[in-house]
Enzyme design. Structure first.
Site, PDB file in Angstrom:
ATOM      1  N   GLY A 153      22.245 -17.742 110.509  1.00 33.19           N
ATOM      2  CA  GLY A 153      22.464 -18.263 111.854  1.00 33.19           C
ATOM      3  C   GLY A 153      21.228 -19.004 112.361  1.00 33.19           C
ATOM      4  N   GLY A 154      20.409 -18.321 113.117  1.00 32.56           N
ATOM      5  CA  GLY A 154      19.268 -18.943 113.804  1.00 32.56           C
ATOM      6  C   GLY A 154      18.413 -19.834 112.920  1.00 32.56           C
TER       7      GLY A 154
ATOM      8  CD1 TRP B 158      23.770 -24.703 111.787  1.00 29.95           C
ATOM      9  CD2 TRP B 158      24.640 -26.720 112.224  1.00 29.95           C
ATOM     10  NE1 TRP B 158      23.104 -25.613 111.002  1.00 29.95           N
ATOM     11  CE2 TRP B 158      23.630 -26.858 111.255  1.00 29.95           C
ATOM     12  CE3 TRP B 158      25.335 -27.849 112.639  1.00 29.95           C
ATOM     13  CZ2 TRP B 158      23.285 -28.104 110.710  1.00 29.95           C
ATOM     14  CZ3 TRP B 158      25.000 -29.093 112.107  1.00 29.95           C
ATOM     15  CH2 TRP B 158      23.974 -29.207 111.154  1.00 29.95           C
ATOM     16  CE  LYS B 159      25.464 -16.898 114.463  1.00 28.93           C
ATOM     17  NZ  LYS B 159      24.915 -15.589 114.758  1.00 28.93           N
TER      18      LYS B 159
ATOM     19  CD  GLU C 105      27.083 -12.791 108.939  1.00 27.83           C
ATOM     20  OE1 GLU C 105      26.110 -13.537 108.792  1.00 27.83           O
ATOM     21  OE2 GLU C 105      27.981 -12.993 109.769  1.00 27.83           O
TER      22      GLU C 105
ATOM     23  CG  HIS D 176      30.525 -14.463 112.861  1.00 28.94           C
ATOM     24  ND1 HIS D 176      29.899 -13.869 113.936  1.00 28.94           N
ATOM     25  CD2 HIS D 176      29.543 -14.843 112.007  1.00 28.94           C
ATOM     26  CE1 HIS D 176      28.591 -13.904 113.730  1.00 28.94           C
ATOM     27  NE2 HIS D 176      28.339 -14.477 112.570  1.00 28.94           N
TER      28      HIS D 176
HETATM   29  P1  13P Z   1      21.160 -14.771 112.313  1.00 30.96           P
HETATM   30  O1  13P Z   1      20.732 -15.398 111.032  1.00 30.96           O
HETATM   31  O2  13P Z   1      20.749 -15.561 113.526  1.00 30.96           O
HETATM   32  O3  13P Z   1      20.774 -13.326 112.392  1.00 30.96           O
HETATM   33  O4  13P Z   1      22.770 -14.817 112.357  1.00 30.96           O
HETATM   34  C1  13P Z   1      23.481 -14.370 111.255  1.00 30.96           C
HETATM   35  C2  13P Z   1      24.880 -14.772 111.413  1.00 30.96           C
HETATM   36  O5  13P Z   1      25.575 -14.362 112.332  1.00 30.96           O
HETATM   37  C3  13P Z   1      25.436 -15.750 110.457  1.00 30.96           C
HETATM   38  O6  13P Z   1      26.813 -15.791 110.526  1.00 30.96           O
END
Ligand code: 13P
Length: 251
Positions: A236-237, A9-10, A170, A97
Site C-alpha cells: 500500500g503506502g 494505490w487504494k 494481509e 481487501h
Molecule cells: P500498507 O503497505 O500501507 O501497510 O498496506 C498494505 C495493503 O493494504 C495492501 O493491500
C-alpha cells in the site's frame, strides 16, 4: 512461478498523479525487472485507463482493479463489472481487501462471489485475507484463514489456470501501521494458507501464489520474499511513490 510484486494505490491519485507515478516507476524498472518477476498496479477506477496506457507493452507489468461487482451489467448504481474493467485494460482485480470487509461490510460470501465471477469472466483474482489483532490474540489465525479461504474460493471454476488465482495474506494489524508481521508469523500463516489450498485444490496448490501484505517497505521486502511460501508482496503506502516501489519490485 513468477514472484508477483503488486501495488495497491487504494483511494489515492488523480489521473495526472497516477500517470506521473506509473511513468516514474516504469523508467526505473525498465530493463531491470528479472524475468521471474511480475509487477501489478491496482489503481482507483478513474486512473485505470491512464495507468493502463503507461503499462501497455511493458513485459510482465499488468493493471489491476481494486474491486469488482459480480454481475455482467445491470441496475447496480456505483458498481463496476469485470467486462468494464477488461475494457480499460485490467488483467487482475483484488477481492476482499480488509478495508472493504471492515468499512464497506463485505461478507466472506460476497467476496467468494466476486472471486468466482471475476475468474469466470476472464480476470485473474487476488483474494485478500487476514486476521484482526483481536482474532490473533484469541489464537484464531488459522480459523480465520480457513474460513476466508473456504468462502473466498467457493465456486471457483475447477479448470482455472493456477496463475490466475492469487492469495494475499494481509494481517489487518500490519496494514498501514508500520508494524510488519514477524518472519515467524508470516511463515506460519503462509504455511496455513498453503495447507488449506492443498485441501481445496490438491493438484494446483503449489502453483498458486501467496503474497504477503502489511507495511512492506524497500528495507524489508527482500527478507520477506525470501521466506517459505512467500511468492510476492501486496504493497500500500510504499507503492505510492515510483522510487520506493521500484526498489520493492527489484528487491
Ligand atoms: P500498507 O503497505 O500501507 O501497510 O498496506 C498494505 C495493503 O493494504 C495492501 O493491500
Amino acid at each position: 512461478m513468477k514472484k508477483l510484486m503488486a501495488a495497491n494505490w487504494k483511494m489515492y491519485k488523480t489521473r495526472a498523479e497516477a500517470k506521473a507515478t506509473a511513468e516514474d516507476l516504469m523508467n526505473r524498472i525498465d530493463g531491470k525487472l528479472p524475468t521471474d518477476r511480475e509487477v501489478v498496479i491496482a489503481a482507483p477506477y478513474t486512473a485505470l485507463e491512464t495507468v493502463g496506457s503507461v503499462l501497455a507493452g511493458k513485459q510482465n507489468c499488468s493493471l489491476s482493479a481494486e474491486n469488482l461487482y459480480p454481475a455482467e451489467e445491470g441496475a447496480y448504481t456505483g458498481e463496476i463489472s469485470p467486462r468494464m474493467l477488461q475494457d480499460v485494460g485490467c488483467v487482475y482485480a483484488l477481492a476482499g481487501h480488509s478495508e472493504r470487509r471492515s468499512i464497506m461490510g463485505e461478507t466472506d460470501e460476497l467476496v467468494g462471489e466476486k472471486v468466482a465471477f471475476g475468474l469466470k469472466n476472464g480476470l485473474s483474482m487476488i483474494l485478500c485475507i487476514g486476521e484482526t489483532i483481536e482474532e490473533r490474540k484469541a489464537g484464531e489465525v488459522q480459523k480465520v484463514i480457513d474460513r476466508q479461504l473456504e468462502a473466498g474460493l467457493k465456486n471457483v471454476p475447477a479448470d482455472f489456470a493456477s496463475e490466475t488465482v492469487v492469495i494475499a495474506y494481509e494481517p489487518v494489524w500490519a496494514i498501514g501501521t508500520g508494524e510488519v508481521a514477524g518472519e515467524g508469523e508470516i511463515v506460519e500463516a503462509h504455511g496455513f494458507v498453503r495447507k488449506k489450498l492443498e485441501k481445496i485444490f490438491p493438484e494446483k496448490a503449489n502453483e498458486i501464489r501467496i503474497l504477503y501484505g502489511g507495511s512492506v517497505k524497500p528495507g524489508n521486502c527482500a527478507q520477506i520474499i525470501a521466506l517459505d511460501n512467500v511468492d510476492g508482496v501486496l504493497v500500500g503506502g510504499a507503492s505510492l511513490d515510483g522510487e520506493s516501489f521500484s526498489q520493492i519490485a527489484l528487491a
